[in-house]
Design a protein around this motif. Structure first.
Motif, mmCIF file in Angstrom:
data_model
loop_
_atom_site.group_PDB
_atom_site.id
_atom_site.type_symbol
_atom_site.label_atom_id
_atom_site.label_comp_id
_atom_site.label_asym_id
_atom_site.label_seq_id
_atom_site.Cartn_x
_atom_site.Cartn_y
_atom_site.Cartn_z
ATOM 1 N N MET A 1 38.704 40.507 59.324
ATOM 2 C CA MET A 1 39.455 40.419 57.967
ATOM 3 C C MET A 1 38.892 39.584 56.909
ATOM 4 O O MET A 1 38.452 38.350 57.230
ATOM 5 C CB MET A 1 40.947 39.720 58.543
ATOM 6 N N MET A 2 38.856 40.213 55.688
ATOM 7 C CA MET A 2 38.245 39.158 54.680
ATOM 8 C C MET A 2 39.124 38.751 53.975
ATOM 9 O O MET A 2 40.239 39.196 53.776
ATOM 10 C CB MET A 2 37.427 40.345 53.756
ATOM 11 N N GLU A 3 39.158 37.419 53.499
ATOM 12 C CA GLU A 3 39.949 36.521 52.893
ATOM 13 C C GLU A 3 39.956 36.943 51.397
ATOM 14 O O GLU A 3 38.716 37.111 50.806
ATOM 15 C CB GLU A 3 39.755 35.167 52.938
ATOM 16 N N LEU A 4 40.921 37.139 50.793
ATOM 17 C CA LEU A 4 40.905 37.390 49.265
ATOM 18 C C LEU A 4 41.535 36.257 48.690
ATOM 19 O O LEU A 4 42.744 35.627 48.852
ATOM 20 C CB LEU A 4 42.241 38.710 49.127
ATOM 21 N N LEU A 5 40.937 35.833 47.267
ATOM 22 C CA LEU A 5 41.497 35.042 46.422
ATOM 23 C C LEU A 5 41.663 35.442 45.300
ATOM 24 O O LEU A 5 40.632 36.440 44.743
ATOM 25 C CB LEU A 5 40.288 33.808 46.291
ATOM 26 N N GLN A 6 42.880 35.404 44.451
ATOM 27 C CA GLN A 6 43.082 36.192 43.270
ATOM 28 C C GLN A 6 43.128 35.194 42.111
ATOM 29 O O GLN A 6 43.733 34.101 42.117
ATOM 30 C CB GLN A 6 44.435 36.687 43.485
ATOM 31 N N TYR A 7 42.403 35.631 41.082
ATOM 32 C CA TYR A 7 42.291 34.574 39.776
ATOM 33 C C TYR A 7 43.929 34.704 39.328
ATOM 34 O O TYR A 7 44.635 35.821 39.132
ATOM 35 C CB TYR A 7 41.460 35.501 38.754
ATOM 36 N N ASN A 8 44.323 33.497 38.902
ATOM 37 C CA ASN A 8 45.701 33.237 38.709
ATOM 38 C C ASN A 8 46.394 34.106 37.363
ATOM 39 O O ASN A 8 47.359 34.215 37.346
ATOM 40 C CB ASN A 8 46.026 31.856 38.570
ATOM 41 N N GLU A 9 45.362 34.490 36.630
ATOM 42 C CA GLU A 9 45.947 35.522 35.702
ATOM 43 C C GLU A 9 45.857 37.011 35.534
ATOM 44 O O GLU A 9 46.181 37.723 34.868
ATOM 45 C CB GLU A 9 44.946 35.120 34.185
ATOM 46 N N LEU A 10 45.318 37.044 36.865
ATOM 47 C CA LEU A 10 45.441 38.664 37.189
ATOM 48 C C LEU A 10 46.765 39.294 37.462
ATOM 49 O O LEU A 10 47.590 38.717 38.246
ATOM 50 C CB LEU A 10 44.414 38.822 38.577
ATOM 51 N N ASP A 11 46.940 40.320 36.754
ATOM 52 C CA ASP A 11 48.440 41.015 36.818
ATOM 53 C C ASP A 11 48.106 42.384 36.952
ATOM 54 O O ASP A 11 47.681 43.009 36.159
ATOM 55 C CB ASP A 11 49.178 40.703 35.675
ATOM 56 N N PRO A 12 48.515 42.865 38.408
ATOM 57 C CA PRO A 12 48.375 44.311 38.403
ATOM 58 C C PRO A 12 49.054 45.206 37.543
ATOM 59 O O PRO A 12 48.740 46.537 37.322
ATOM 60 C CB PRO A 12 48.772 44.433 39.895
ATOM 61 N N GLY A 13 50.234 44.921 37.201
ATOM 62 C CA GLY A 13 50.880 45.598 36.073
ATOM 63 C C GLY A 13 51.336 46.924 36.761
ATOM 64 O O GLY A 13 51.931 47.163 37.989
ATOM 65 N N ARG A 14 50.938 48.005 35.708
ATOM 66 C CA ARG A 14 51.225 49.249 36.421
ATOM 67 C C ARG A 14 50.512 49.867 37.484
ATOM 68 O O ARG A 14 50.745 51.008 38.039
ATOM 69 C CB ARG A 14 51.081 50.436 35.120
ATOM 70 N N ASN A 15 49.520 49.189 37.680
ATOM 71 C CA ASN A 15 48.638 49.603 38.874
ATOM 72 C C ASN A 15 49.116 48.633 40.218
ATOM 73 O O ASN A 15 48.089 48.594 40.948
ATOM 74 C CB ASN A 15 47.136 49.060 38.546
ATOM 75 N N ARG A 16 50.333 48.272 40.307
ATOM 76 C CA ARG A 16 50.445 47.318 41.679
ATOM 77 C C ARG A 16 50.302 48.211 42.875
ATOM 78 O O ARG A 16 49.727 47.746 43.836
ATOM 79 C CB ARG A 16 52.064 47.002 41.471
ATOM 80 N N ALA A 17 50.833 49.511 43.016
ATOM 81 C CA ALA A 17 50.633 50.237 44.205
ATOM 82 C C ALA A 17 49.057 50.540 44.596
ATOM 83 O O ALA A 17 48.979 50.146 45.704
ATOM 84 C CB ALA A 17 51.494 51.687 44.094
ATOM 85 N N ALA A 18 48.456 50.779 43.543
ATOM 86 C CA ALA A 18 47.110 50.847 43.969
ATOM 87 C C ALA A 18 46.308 49.665 44.193
ATOM 88 O O ALA A 18 45.408 49.577 44.884
ATOM 89 C CB ALA A 18 46.066 51.795 42.526
ATOM 90 N N PHE A 19 46.981 48.478 43.431
ATOM 91 C CA PHE A 19 46.256 47.238 43.627
ATOM 92 C C PHE A 19 46.590 46.725 45.265
ATOM 93 O O PHE A 19 45.454 46.268 46.023
ATOM 94 C CB PHE A 19 46.737 46.239 42.817
#
Length: 108
Positions: A1-19
């Motif tokens: 399992m790879m750990e994911l870190l997300q930039y705090n300004e990243l917003d998937p918006g309309r791509n939420r399901a794909a994200f």
């Protein structure tokens, strides 16, 4: 399992399901399912969210382990608008762990 870190300004918006789908694939190390390609020059990669939208990410190290840094979403193949592809530095203090895909915002 790879750990994911997300930039705090990243917003998937309309791509939420794909994200969420792409995060699951990246976490599992299934880069083929996420349609990952290396961007050059530089240390960045992209994963397909839709026919025209891409998730930009890079690899980093956290607590001695390799992790994936989810940086931004590029809409409509507009790579020229990407701040990271134009040379912005990754600020580690703006990275947040991603234990699970983000919840959908509540509608009031």
């Amino acid at each position: 399992m790879m750990e994911l870190l997300q930039y705090n300004e990243l917003d998937p918006g309309r791509n939420r399901a794909a994200f969420e789908r792409v995060c699951g694939a990246l976490r599992a190390g299934d880069f083929r399912a996420a349609h990952v390609k290396k961007l050059s020059p530089g240390p960045y990669y992209r994963a397909e969210l839709s026919a025209s939208d891409r998730l930009i990410f890079a690899f980093g190290a956290c607590a001695g382990r390799t992790c994936i840094l989810l940086l931004e979403i590029v809409a409509n193949h507009a790579y020229e608008k990407s701040r990271f592809l134009r040379g912005a530095a990754v600020n580690e203090s703006r990275l947040q762990p991603v234990d699970a895909p983000p919840a959908a915002p509540s509608v009031s």
